[in-house]
Design a protein around this motif. Structure first.
Motif, PDB file in Angstrom:
ATOM      1  N   LYS A 108       0.971  18.894   3.461  1.00 48.87           N
ATOM      2  CA  LYS A 108      -0.027  17.786   3.332  1.00 48.87           C
ATOM      3  C   LYS A 108      -1.321  18.671   2.678  1.00 48.87           C
ATOM      4  O   LYS A 108      -1.883  18.077   1.923  1.00 48.87           O
ATOM      5  CB  LYS A 108      -0.298  17.197   4.741  1.00 48.87           C
ATOM      6  CG  LYS A 108       0.535  16.091   5.288  1.00 48.87           C
ATOM      7  CD  LYS A 108       0.040  15.445   6.519  1.00 48.87           C
ATOM      8  CE  LYS A 108       1.124  14.385   6.736  1.00 48.87           C
ATOM      9  NZ  LYS A 108       0.536  13.534   7.885  1.00 48.87           N
ATOM     10  N   ARG A 147       2.445   2.030  -3.524  1.00 46.88           N
ATOM     11  CA  ARG A 147       1.354   2.504  -4.238  1.00 46.88           C
ATOM     12  C   ARG A 147       1.098   3.892  -4.014  1.00 46.88           C
ATOM     13  O   ARG A 147       0.791   4.584  -4.749  1.00 46.88           O
ATOM     14  CB  ARG A 147       0.022   1.442  -4.193  1.00 46.88           C
ATOM     15  CG  ARG A 147       0.238   0.279  -4.866  1.00 46.88           C
ATOM     16  CD  ARG A 147      -1.345  -0.401  -4.997  1.00 46.88           C
ATOM     17  NE  ARG A 147      -1.922  -0.962  -3.827  1.00 46.88           N
ATOM     18  CZ  ARG A 147      -1.336  -2.247  -3.334  1.00 46.88           C
ATOM     19  NH1 ARG A 147      -0.855  -2.883  -4.061  1.00 46.88           N
ATOM     20  NH2 ARG A 147      -2.121  -2.745  -1.970  1.00 46.88           N
ATOM     21  N   ARG A 148       0.980   4.226  -2.720  1.00 48.35           N
ATOM     22  CA  ARG A 148       1.076   5.431  -2.287  1.00 48.35           C
ATOM     23  C   ARG A 148       1.833   6.537  -2.636  1.00 48.35           C
ATOM     24  O   ARG A 148       1.722   7.648  -3.280  1.00 48.35           O
ATOM     25  CB  ARG A 148       0.800   5.520  -0.597  1.00 48.35           C
ATOM     26  CG  ARG A 148       0.211   6.985  -0.159  1.00 48.35           C
ATOM     27  CD  ARG A 148       0.191   7.065   1.318  1.00 48.35           C
ATOM     28  NE  ARG A 148      -0.029   8.300   1.919  1.00 48.35           N
ATOM     29  CZ  ARG A 148      -0.037   8.677   3.150  1.00 48.35           C
ATOM     30  NH1 ARG A 148       0.353   7.719   4.209  1.00 48.35           N
ATOM     31  NH2 ARG A 148      -0.361   9.925   3.267  1.00 48.35           N
ATOM     32  N   LEU A 149       3.132   5.760  -2.781  1.00 46.85           N
ATOM     33  CA  LEU A 149       4.245   6.606  -3.359  1.00 46.85           C
ATOM     34  C   LEU A 149       4.095   7.106  -5.099  1.00 46.85           C
ATOM     35  O   LEU A 149       4.674   7.974  -5.550  1.00 46.85           O
ATOM     36  CB  LEU A 149       5.526   6.104  -3.168  1.00 46.85           C
ATOM     37  CG  LEU A 149       6.137   6.211  -1.766  1.00 46.85           C
ATOM     38  CD1 LEU A 149       7.362   5.267  -1.625  1.00 46.85           C
ATOM     39  CD2 LEU A 149       6.725   7.489  -1.543  1.00 46.85           C
ATOM     40  N   GLY A 150       3.219   6.247  -5.522  1.00 47.17           N
ATOM     41  CA  GLY A 150       2.907   6.085  -6.868  1.00 47.17           C
ATOM     42  C   GLY A 150       4.313   5.456  -7.678  1.00 47.17           C
ATOM     43  O   GLY A 150       4.334   5.652  -8.966  1.00 47.17           O
ATOM     44  N   LEU A 177       3.590  14.145   0.269  1.00 46.70           N
ATOM     45  CA  LEU A 177       4.114  12.988   1.233  1.00 46.70           C
ATOM     46  C   LEU A 177       5.218  13.460   1.879  1.00 46.70           C
ATOM     47  O   LEU A 177       6.141  13.966   1.501  1.00 46.70           O
ATOM     48  CB  LEU A 177       4.104  11.797   0.332  1.00 46.70           C
ATOM     49  CG  LEU A 177       3.743  10.367   1.144  1.00 46.70           C
ATOM     50  CD1 LEU A 177       2.469  10.186   1.524  1.00 46.70           C
ATOM     51  CD2 LEU A 177       4.446   9.226   0.232  1.00 46.70           C
ATOM     52  N   ASP A 193       0.820  -1.211  -0.079  1.00 47.56           N
ATOM     53  CA  ASP A 193      -0.102   0.008  -0.306  1.00 47.56           C
ATOM     54  C   ASP A 193       0.830   1.100   0.062  1.00 47.56           C
ATOM     55  O   ASP A 193       0.458   2.271  -0.564  1.00 47.56           O
ATOM     56  CB  ASP A 193      -0.865  -0.052   1.282  1.00 47.56           C
ATOM     57  CG  ASP A 193      -2.060  -0.930   0.959  1.00 47.56           C
ATOM     58  OD1 ASP A 193      -2.270  -1.517  -0.277  1.00 47.56           O
ATOM     59  OD2 ASP A 193      -2.700  -1.372   2.265  1.00 47.56           O
ATOM     60  N   PHE A 194       2.038   1.216   0.680  1.00 42.70           N
ATOM     61  CA  PHE A 194       2.919   2.539   0.892  1.00 42.70           C
ATOM     62  C   PHE A 194       3.430   2.668  -0.421  1.00 42.70           C
ATOM     63  O   PHE A 194       3.566   3.710  -0.907  1.00 42.70           O
ATOM     64  CB  PHE A 194       3.851   2.330   1.976  1.00 42.70           C
ATOM     65  CG  PHE A 194       4.895   3.482   1.840  1.00 42.70           C
ATOM     66  CD1 PHE A 194       4.551   4.640   2.144  1.00 42.70           C
ATOM     67  CD2 PHE A 194       6.322   3.321   1.667  1.00 42.70           C
ATOM     68  CE1 PHE A 194       5.310   5.429   2.224  1.00 42.70           C
ATOM     69  CE2 PHE A 194       7.073   4.316   1.688  1.00 42.70           C
ATOM     70  CZ  PHE A 194       6.555   5.645   2.033  1.00 42.70           C
ATOM     71  N   ASP A 202       4.314  11.013   7.176  1.00 43.38           N
ATOM     72  CA  ASP A 202       3.808   9.807   6.452  1.00 43.38           C
ATOM     73  C   ASP A 202       4.543   8.489   6.685  1.00 43.38           C
ATOM     74  O   ASP A 202       4.170   7.495   6.586  1.00 43.38           O
ATOM     75  CB  ASP A 202       3.366  10.164   5.257  1.00 43.38           C
ATOM     76  CG  ASP A 202       2.536  11.345   5.245  1.00 43.38           C
ATOM     77  OD1 ASP A 202       1.355  11.264   5.424  1.00 43.38           O
ATOM     78  OD2 ASP A 202       2.810  12.588   4.565  1.00 43.38           O
ATOM     79  N   ASN A 237      -0.855  18.189  -1.105  1.00 45.88           N
ATOM     80  CA  ASN A 237      -0.690  16.878  -1.283  1.00 45.88           C
ATOM     81  C   ASN A 237       0.582  16.391  -1.582  1.00 45.88           C
ATOM     82  O   ASN A 237       1.176  15.451  -2.213  1.00 45.88           O
ATOM     83  CB  ASN A 237      -1.677  16.644  -2.554  1.00 45.88           C
ATOM     84  CG  ASN A 237      -3.142  16.673  -2.472  1.00 45.88           C
ATOM     85  OD1 ASN A 237      -3.528  16.383  -1.433  1.00 45.88           O
ATOM     86  ND2 ASN A 237      -3.715  17.440  -3.271  1.00 45.88           N
TER      87      ASN A 237
END
Length: 354
Positions: free
Chosen positions: A144, A7-10, A149, A4-5, A169, A147
């Protein structure tokens, strides 16, 4: 590994380029790493606000992928004139060897963190981190709100808890093996030298945040080990110093590929703050002489002319040759090839059955 992390970083892979400042701060390398599916980074601590803005825009022009900007948190320091005079005398010997005039005192010692931070807020890179300290709650909120991180660097479990309390984060767990400057901010560096493989699982257990392992990880075996210890991702810096996109001075690159890269040490000789680099004549001459080295950023500004001239002339005995303890594992390859090799080695290591 925390998918998940990632993916959150992209990003596609749990790999980050560790942010490196000074001579090693190259937009081209950040672009190449991001385009390879990892997270490119730029250590912007020594950049003017305008240079920082230009660098962020250059990275954006070269990649559509996420990237990471790092700054040094401001630290208290004093201009001790007695130390400055003694250090200037030592620099004078180096200047003479390099054919420079007597060292001058700088007009300023560091860039304004506040001005740099405003650029970060305006340009809004996808990821931002600090080293040497912790952001204020207001600064974290401001990031934040855009947007961005937010990552915080910790060299001990106690520092990780402080970073977590500040609202970051994720935590970058910087082990004692790491090249370049130590991120310690709660206790002395001497009391904060925890190895990466001991630090990562302790921070993973202590805070409910993703942890990024950093320090002394030079190939895919180290990546696999860090992930097995609970890291969500791994940051590597020294491994990328030999990347084709890194316009490092030839002498520096040659030493990274020699047996001398196996011999690193922590030193305050060049900047006034503990950093790990390959041993050379100036580092060894200043060993045990912390009593005459001014605080960071004073010493860093005073030694800038020496380091710059040494880099240009190839006299590596007067350069700050920052490198981690796994430096000898680095190979001269394109950044994309380094990312691919790290992933292949990590997958092979993770297949080992005990």
């Amino acid at each position: 590994m925390n998918h998940d992390f990632v993916r959150r970083l992209g990003i596609d892979h749990p790999l980050l380029l560790a942010p490196m400042a000074g001579e090693t701060a190259k937009p081209a390398l950040a672009i190449a790493v991001s385009n390879a599916g990892a997270l490119g980074a730029l250590g912007a601590a020594y950049m003017t606000p305008q240079a920082l803005r230009d660098a962020i825009r250059a990275i954006r022009a070269g990649t559509q992928r996420p990237f990471h900007i790092n700054l040094f948190s401001p630290q208290p320091w004093t201009a001790d004139h007695a130390k400055m005079a003694a250090y200037r005398a030592e620099l004078g010997q180096a200047h003479a060897a390099l054919g420079l005039g007597a060292p001058d005192l700088p007009n300023s010692y560091q860039e304004s963190f506040e001005a740099q931070f405003e650029v970060v807020l305006e340009e809004a890179p996808p990821v931002f981190s600090t080293t040497f300290g912790v952001l204020t709650p207001e600064q974290v909120t401001a990031l934040k709100d855009r947007n961005i991180l937010v990552l915080g660097t910790a060299t001990t479990v106690a520092e990780a808890r402080v970073q977590a309390s500040a609202g970051v984060d994720a935590i970058i767990a910087q082990g004692a093996e790491a090249g370049g400057h130590r991120g310690s901010f709660l206790d002395s560096v001497e009391h904060s030298l925890v190895g990466t493989m001991a630090l990562v699982p302790q921070i993973v257990s202590a805070v409910k945040l993703p942890v990024i392992a950093a320090g002394g990880i030079g190939d895919g075996r180290g990546v696999a080990a860090a992930l097995c210890l609970g890291a969500s991702a791994v940051a590597l810096g020294t491994t990328f110093l030999l990347a084709e996109e890194m316009a490092l001075s030839p002498g520096y690159k040659a030493l990274l590929q020699s047996d001398r890269a196996e011999n690193t040490a922590l030193t305050r000789a060049f900047s006034g703050r503990h950093a790990r680099g390959i041993r050379n004549a100036f580092l060894d001459r200043m060993a045990g002489r912390d009593d005459i080295i001014p605080d960071f950023p004073v010493a860093n500004a005073m030694s800038k002319a020496m380091r710059g001239a040494a880099s240009k002339s190839g006299q590596t005995d007067y350069q700050s040759l920052w490198a981690g303890q796994a430096a000898r594992l680095a190979r001269p390859e394109p950044a994309a090839a380094i990312v691919a090799r790290l992933l292949a080695e990590a997958r092979q290591a993770l297949e080992i059955q005990v």
